[in-house]
Design a protein around this motif. Structure first.
Motif, PDB file in Angstrom:
ATOM      1  N   PHE A   6       0.800  -1.039  -0.027  1.00 49.67           N
ATOM      2  CA  PHE A   6       0.417  -0.139  -0.274  1.00 49.67           C
ATOM      3  C   PHE A   6       1.119   1.379  -0.345  1.00 49.67           C
ATOM      4  O   PHE A   6       0.250   2.858  -0.049  1.00 49.67           O
ATOM      5  CB  PHE A   6      -0.697  -0.128   1.211  1.00 49.67           C
ATOM      6  CG  PHE A   6      -1.635  -0.895   1.111  1.00 49.67           C
ATOM      7  CD1 PHE A   6      -2.418  -1.292   0.650  1.00 49.67           C
ATOM      8  CD2 PHE A   6      -1.914  -2.675   2.779  1.00 49.67           C
ATOM      9  CE1 PHE A   6      -3.449  -2.573   0.491  1.00 49.67           C
ATOM     10  CE2 PHE A   6      -2.272  -3.420   2.088  1.00 49.67           C
ATOM     11  CZ  PHE A   6      -3.431  -2.785   1.363  1.00 49.67           C
ATOM     12  N   GLY A   7       2.296   0.888  -0.389  1.00 53.23           N
ATOM     13  CA  GLY A   7       2.780   2.469  -0.141  1.00 53.23           C
ATOM     14  C   GLY A   7       3.171   2.707   1.011  1.00 53.23           C
ATOM     15  O   GLY A   7       2.934   2.498   2.121  1.00 53.23           O
ATOM     16  N   ASP A   8       3.731   4.081   1.284  1.00 52.26           N
ATOM     17  CA  ASP A   8       4.252   4.574   2.596  1.00 52.26           C
ATOM     18  C   ASP A   8       3.134   5.271   3.145  1.00 52.26           C
ATOM     19  O   ASP A   8       2.917   5.234   4.511  1.00 52.26           O
ATOM     20  CB  ASP A   8       5.095   5.916   2.375  1.00 52.26           C
ATOM     21  CG  ASP A   8       6.134   5.428   1.917  1.00 52.26           C
ATOM     22  OD1 ASP A   8       6.629   4.051   2.314  1.00 52.26           O
ATOM     23  OD2 ASP A   8       6.757   6.432   1.499  1.00 52.26           O
ATOM     24  N   PHE A   9       1.750   5.810   2.449  1.00 55.07           N
ATOM     25  CA  PHE A   9       0.522   6.695   3.435  1.00 55.07           C
ATOM     26  C   PHE A   9      -0.455   5.777   2.588  1.00 55.07           C
ATOM     27  O   PHE A   9      -0.229   5.740   0.749  1.00 55.07           O
ATOM     28  CB  PHE A   9       0.249   7.710   3.934  1.00 55.07           C
ATOM     29  CG  PHE A   9       1.255   8.291   2.989  1.00 55.07           C
ATOM     30  CD1 PHE A   9       0.345   9.390   1.668  1.00 55.07           C
ATOM     31  CD2 PHE A   9       2.526   9.496   3.422  1.00 55.07           C
ATOM     32  CE1 PHE A   9       0.460  10.079   1.000  1.00 55.07           C
ATOM     33  CE2 PHE A   9       2.671  10.487   3.003  1.00 55.07           C
ATOM     34  CZ  PHE A   9       1.750  10.564   1.366  1.00 55.07           C
ATOM     35  N   VAL A  10      -2.048   5.719   2.557  1.00 57.36           N
ATOM     36  CA  VAL A  10      -3.036   5.736   2.904  1.00 57.36           C
ATOM     37  C   VAL A  10      -3.771   7.084   1.903  1.00 57.36           C
ATOM     38  O   VAL A  10      -4.511   7.178   3.288  1.00 57.36           O
ATOM     39  CB  VAL A  10      -3.925   4.483   2.218  1.00 57.36           C
ATOM     40  CG1 VAL A  10      -4.814   4.343   1.373  1.00 57.36           C
ATOM     41  CG2 VAL A  10      -2.705   3.437   1.895  1.00 57.36           C
ATOM     42  N   ILE A  11      -4.558   7.286   1.094  1.00 56.86           N
ATOM     43  CA  ILE A  11      -5.332   8.622   0.912  1.00 56.86           C
ATOM     44  C   ILE A  11      -6.484   8.217   0.276  1.00 56.86           C
ATOM     45  O   ILE A  11      -6.743   7.434  -1.276  1.00 56.86           O
ATOM     46  CB  ILE A  11      -4.491  10.420   0.322  1.00 56.86           C
ATOM     47  CG1 ILE A  11      -3.519  10.322   0.774  1.00 56.86           C
ATOM     48  CG2 ILE A  11      -5.639  11.157   0.214  1.00 56.86           C
ATOM     49  CD1 ILE A  11      -2.783  11.436  -0.182  1.00 56.86           C
ATOM     50  N   SER A  12      -7.785   8.910   1.557  1.00 61.07           N
ATOM     51  CA  SER A  12      -9.401   8.715   0.656  1.00 61.07           C
ATOM     52  C   SER A  12     -10.092   9.299   0.204  1.00 61.07           C
ATOM     53  O   SER A  12      -8.955  11.132   0.613  1.00 61.07           O
ATOM     54  CB  SER A  12      -9.871   8.381   1.258  1.00 61.07           C
ATOM     55  OG  SER A  12      -9.963   9.339   2.684  1.00 61.07           O
ATOM     56  N   THR A  13     -10.533   9.603  -1.409  1.00 58.54           N
ATOM     57  CA  THR A  13     -10.639  10.627  -1.573  1.00 58.54           C
ATOM     58  C   THR A  13     -12.594  10.872  -1.986  1.00 58.54           C
ATOM     59  O   THR A  13     -12.452   9.318  -1.763  1.00 58.54           O
ATOM     60  CB  THR A  13     -10.039  10.665  -3.196  1.00 58.54           C
ATOM     61  OG1 THR A  13     -10.650   9.674  -4.236  1.00 58.54           O
ATOM     62  CG2 THR A  13      -8.773  10.608  -2.998  1.00 58.54           C
TER      63      THR A  13
END
Length: 478
Positions: A325-332
């Motif tokens: 999932f990478g370094d962090f996950v952002i929801s939109t």
């Protein structure tokens, strides 16, 4: 046990990526009419580094909060449906109450979902910004604050404070209560304040003046100094969101800086020395340098209008999470998740509902949706299962299934101290194609696949031991 009861309690989830997942539901969850396991759908995957399986599950209305008590246990909160926005639950208006649910991940293949309780005396505040101290969660309702014990799944104080709070945060014995005060009833705050409440003495000790539409507070202790960051949303579309920085000195908090952010600041989160500020209106994520209290990095999220980012969750020091999932996950709010990969923002996955809250359980990601595209309350929870991690956890049990793909023989090797009782093979439709009782517990069991009249595709080897059930996918190719 009736056949359909068994199917409900042991539902085998399958996908073209070939990892099964068993659900285990407590009886009180099973009796809820809105638990419909037959409507699980598998979605197309867009992965950044490794494969993960995406599926959705229906629970309760307006998922707003995810909070861990440990790596494998988390609590989900649902705001409910308040049809006339009066803060009073009325089932005659087809309203749905707020709910509290616990999920527990038991590697490699079990997820236990337990309904804790429904809150029939009001609705959770939205956005949902409670304060967590160890296993205690201070929860803002629309007209009061209650305290829940996440470890024992109980309410320990159902009316801690009779006060409206748009957000809460906590540090040591100090509770920070964010208030938007509407004096004339026009839904626009006339005053914005942060109340500093001493939990040891149960008394308010200070009031901090906030800016327009105060949204959230975040207490941070950094290099011997205590700071309180206050995020102000600003007026909608006015590009006037601000971050206030308060510093503790001389026995009180004093404002030392105000930082202009852009449009509609929505959420803050911190991991190590990285403080992230999510901007819904301007579709940005700012990172604040804690040493000089300046914005040091800004990532532009490819969204527009009111579909901007909502929340951010860090993968932390878990390598399995980072790989998937990478370094962090952002929801939109245009139904997407984005990730940071090689210092670039990339789309992780697109779903079909607006995601409000994020969190990790084990090495997998959980996302709660709040609304559909027309802002009707949604009751969907998404699970993004980290296949790589699941395989590693599976191998830790000491039972190997090989080769994969298989063409003639499939071998089950037992390196553990468990006794294998039986082996079953299922096709991708969940139909059993092989069932074999194991005697004398051999170290290697060979299954002649060519004798089973299999067609090319994905199958599942289910190994029943005297302790547990382990399921492993494999591909058959003639």
């Amino acid at each position: 046990m009736r056949t359909y009861d068994y199917i409900y309690n042991r539902l085998l989830l399958q996908s073209t990526f070939g990892i099964p997942f068993f659900y285990q539901f407590s009886e009180d969850v099973m009796n809820r009419r809105i638990i419909l396991l037959t409507i699980l759908f598998f979605l197309p995957l867009k992965t950044v580094q490794s494969e993960f399986l995406t599926f959705k599950h229906e629970l309760y209305k307006t998922g707003v909060g995810f909070y861990n008590t440990n790596e494998n246990t988390a609590h989900l909160f649902f705001a409910g449906y308040d049809s006339n926005f009066d803060g009073i639950y009325d089932p005659e208006l087809n309203e749905e109450p707020a709910f509290w649910v616990r999920i527990e991940y038991v590697p490699p293949t079990f997820l236990d979902i337990k309904h804790i309780m429904e809150f029939d005396d009001g609705f959770l505040q939205f956005p949902f910004r409670p304060a967590q101290k160890d296993n205690l969660l201070y929860i803002p309702f629309q007209n009061k604050i209650i305290i829940c014990d996440l470890e024992n799944n109980t309410i320990i104080n159902d009316n801690f404070l009779e006060i409206s709070a748009s957000a809460l945060s906590i540090f040591d014995n100090f509770l920070f209560i964010t208030q938007r005060i509407d004096l004339d009833g026009d839904f626009f705050p006339d005053e914005n304040i942060v109340i500093v409440y001493n939990l040891a003495n149960n008394i308010a000790i200070d009031t901090l003046e906030a800016k327009t539409n105060v949204q959230q507070t975040l207490p941070v202790f950094w290099k011997g100094q205590f700071y309180l960051f206050v995020l102000n949303e600003g007026a909608f579309g006015a590009n006037d969101s601000q971050l206030q920085v308060f510093k503790y000195a001389n026995y009180r908090l004093s404002e030392i800086k105000v930082i202009d952010l852009g449009d509609t600041g929505n959420f803050m989160a911190i991991y190590d020395d990285r403080l992230a500020i999510v901007m819904n209106g301007s579709s940005e994520v700012h990172f604040l340098d804690l040493d000089n209290l300046e914005i040091s990095k800004t990532y532009q999220i490819p969204t527009s209008d009111w579909n901007g980012p909502r929340e951010i969750v860090f993968s932390g020091d878990n390598d399995n999470r980072k790989n998937a999932f990478g370094d962090f996950v952002i929801s939109t709010y245009d139904n997407k998740l984005f990730s940071l990969l090689n210092n670039e923002i990339v789309e992780l996955v697109e779903v079909d509902y607006k995601i409000e809250s994020l969190g990790f359980i084990g090495s997998s990601l959980v996302a709660l949706s709040a609304f559909d595209d027309y802002y009707n309350p949604s009751n969907v929870v998404y699970f993004f299962l980290n296949i790589t991690s699941s395989v590693e956890e599976y191998n830790a049990y000491g039972i190997e299934v090989y080769p994969n793909p298989a063409s003639e023989f499939l071998y089950i090797k037992n390196n553990s101290n468990d006794f294998i009782l039986s082996i079953e093979i299922y096709d991708s439709n969940g139909m059993i194609v092989y069932n074999f009782s194991v005697t004398n517990n051999p170290s290697i069991t060979a299954i002649h696949l060519n004798k089973l009249n299999l067609v090319n595709g994905i199958y599942f080897a289910k190994i029943n031991t005297h302790k547990e059930i382990i399921t492993k996918p494999f591909i058959f190719i003639r």
